[in-house]
Design a protein around this motif. Structure first.
Motif, PDB file in Angstrom:
ATOM      1  N   UNK A 254      69.978  44.372  64.191  1.00 23.66           N
ATOM      2  CA  UNK A 254      70.336  43.704  62.949  1.00 23.66           C
ATOM      3  C   UNK A 254      70.463  42.202  63.097  1.00 23.66           C
ATOM      4  N   UNK A 255      70.725  41.733  64.327  1.00 21.35           N
ATOM      5  CA  UNK A 255      70.800  40.284  64.553  1.00 21.35           C
ATOM      6  C   UNK A 255      69.472  39.613  64.233  1.00 21.35           C
ATOM      7  N   UNK A 256      68.369  40.314  64.505  1.00 17.34           N
ATOM      8  CA  UNK A 256      67.056  39.752  64.208  1.00 17.34           C
ATOM      9  C   UNK A 256      66.885  39.598  62.697  1.00 17.34           C
ATOM     10  N   UNK A 257      67.270  40.629  61.937  1.00 19.64           N
ATOM     11  CA  UNK A 257      67.140  40.566  60.480  1.00 19.64           C
ATOM     12  C   UNK A 257      67.961  39.424  59.897  1.00 19.64           C
TER      13      UNK A 257
ATOM     14  N   UNK B 139      66.364  36.228  57.944  1.00 16.53           N
ATOM     15  CA  UNK B 139      66.796  35.908  56.579  1.00 16.53           C
ATOM     16  C   UNK B 139      67.254  34.456  56.481  1.00 16.53           C
ATOM     17  N   UNK B 140      67.982  34.002  57.485  1.00 14.79           N
ATOM     18  CA  UNK B 140      68.453  32.621  57.472  1.00 14.79           C
ATOM     19  C   UNK B 140      67.287  31.641  57.571  1.00 14.79           C
TER      20      UNK B 140
ATOM     21  N   UNK C  34      61.613  28.391  49.036  1.00 12.88           N
ATOM     22  CA  UNK C  34      60.744  29.291  48.244  1.00 12.88           C
ATOM     23  C   UNK C  34      59.258  29.095  48.520  1.00 12.88           C
ATOM     24  N   UNK C  35      58.857  27.856  48.800  1.00 12.25           N
ATOM     25  CA  UNK C  35      57.426  27.572  48.962  1.00 12.25           C
ATOM     26  C   UNK C  35      56.866  28.142  50.253  1.00 12.25           C
ATOM     27  N   UNK C  36      57.697  28.227  51.300  1.00 11.58           N
ATOM     28  CA  UNK C  36      57.169  28.583  52.616  1.00 11.58           C
ATOM     29  C   UNK C  36      57.802  29.827  53.229  1.00 11.58           C
ATOM     30  N   UNK C  37      58.767  30.424  52.593  1.00 10.90           N
ATOM     31  CA  UNK C  37      59.464  31.551  53.196  1.00 10.90           C
ATOM     32  C   UNK C  37      58.539  32.731  53.467  1.00 10.90           C
ATOM     33  N   UNK C  38      57.447  32.827  52.697  1.00 10.63           N
ATOM     34  CA  UNK C  38      56.527  33.951  52.865  1.00 10.63           C
ATOM     35  C   UNK C  38      55.774  33.896  54.189  1.00 10.63           C
ATOM     36  N   UNK C  39      55.862  32.760  54.916  1.00  8.72           N
ATOM     37  CA  UNK C  39      55.223  32.691  56.238  1.00  8.72           C
ATOM     38  C   UNK C  39      55.822  33.712  57.194  1.00  8.72           C
ATOM     39  N   UNK C  40      57.121  33.987  57.037  1.00 13.19           N
ATOM     40  CA  UNK C  40      57.788  34.976  57.883  1.00 13.19           C
ATOM     41  C   UNK C  40      57.646  36.335  57.208  1.00 13.19           C
ATOM     42  N   UNK C  41      56.715  37.111  57.670  1.00 11.60           N
ATOM     43  CA  UNK C  41      56.359  38.359  57.009  1.00 11.60           C
ATOM     44  C   UNK C  41      57.005  39.550  57.698  1.00 11.60           C
TER      45      UNK C  41
END
Length: 252
Positions: A219-222, A226-227, A234-241
């Motif tokens: 859960x530490x990874x999640x 998220x952080x 919002x513009x770049x968060x989708x890079x982390x898939x």
């Protein structure tokens, strides 16, 4: 032998690959830092060589002091990771004969109770030492510190889409603006940027970023992902898939 690191089984070992965008130009190509690993124990040599190559270093290994001196002349390493106690030509003699090079760092490996060995090695001109068993991340930290003392950063600017990670300054820029990241967030983002498009399970990420001895759960990874997404905006968060039922990847 050393503990605290086991190379992941999913990604292939080798120098990290980077991708670029039109926004940034890749930095000038640097010659990889050359490391000579000297130890008479095969498993330790294999462990160090595999891990260091995975981190992007150019590595040769020597099984004894005589071979180390021969390879050092041909290979011209930047750093020698040197076990002191070896049969034949030992680490002390290797250290004494290599110390004439001002552009070379020597990192000794010693057993837990060998205080006198460490003192003697430092007196002969070694730059630093590690006591077996040791954490792989500590070895990497000592290597980086030695390179800084030699005025050789040995660290690169990693570029992935709008991200630029300055390893020497421990800074991340997004579209030219600095991100305020915790040390763990920095390490996780750097790890993913080094391996764009590769999918890593939570356990592999824990092993590579938190260390294999970390007692916390996946859960530490999640939480860290998220952080990071929040800080990418919002513009770049989708890079982390998120790859369902598998793990995560960075897709610049």
């Amino acid at each position: 032998g050393p503990r605290g690191h086991r190379p992941p089984g999913t990604p292939a070992f080798g120098p990290p690959a980077y991708s670029t965008s039109d926004r940034y130009s890749p930095p000038a190509v640097q010659q990889p830092v050359k490391v000579l690993v000297v130890d008479d124990e095969l498993l330790i040599r294999q462990f160090l060589t595999t891990g260091l190559r995975y981190e992007g270093y150019e590595v040769l290994e020597a099984k004894d002091g005589s071979e180390a001196l021969t390879l050092a002349t041909r290979f011209q390493p930047d750093i020698v990771i040197l076990d002191l106690v070896m049969p034949g030509t030992d680490g002390y003699e290797v250290c004494r004969r290599l110390r004439g090079r001002p552009d070379l760092a020597i990192l000794m490996l010693t057993a837990k109770d060998e205080l006198q060995d460490r003192v003697q090695g430092l007196d002969l001109g070694a730059d630093d030492y590690l006591v077996k068993p040791f954490e792989f991340e500590e070895l990497l930290s000592r290597i980086r510190a030695s390179l800084r003392r030699l005025n050789r950063p040995g660290l690169q600017t990693l570029v992935a889409g709008p991200l630029a990670i300055d390893e020497a300054r421990h800074q991340v820029q997004l579209d030219g603006h600095l991100l305020d990241l915790s040390p763990r967030e920095f390490d996780l983002l750097r790890f993913l940027v080094r391996h764009p498009q590769q999918v890593f399970s939570r356990q592999v990420i824990l092993d590579r970023v938190w260390g294999a001895d970390f007692l916390g759960g996946e859960g530490n990874v999640d939480v860290c992902i998220a952080s990071l997404r929040s800080k990418l905006g919002p513009e770049h968060r989708a890079m982390l898939q998120t790859v369902r039922s598998v793990g995560f990847r960075l897709s610049p």
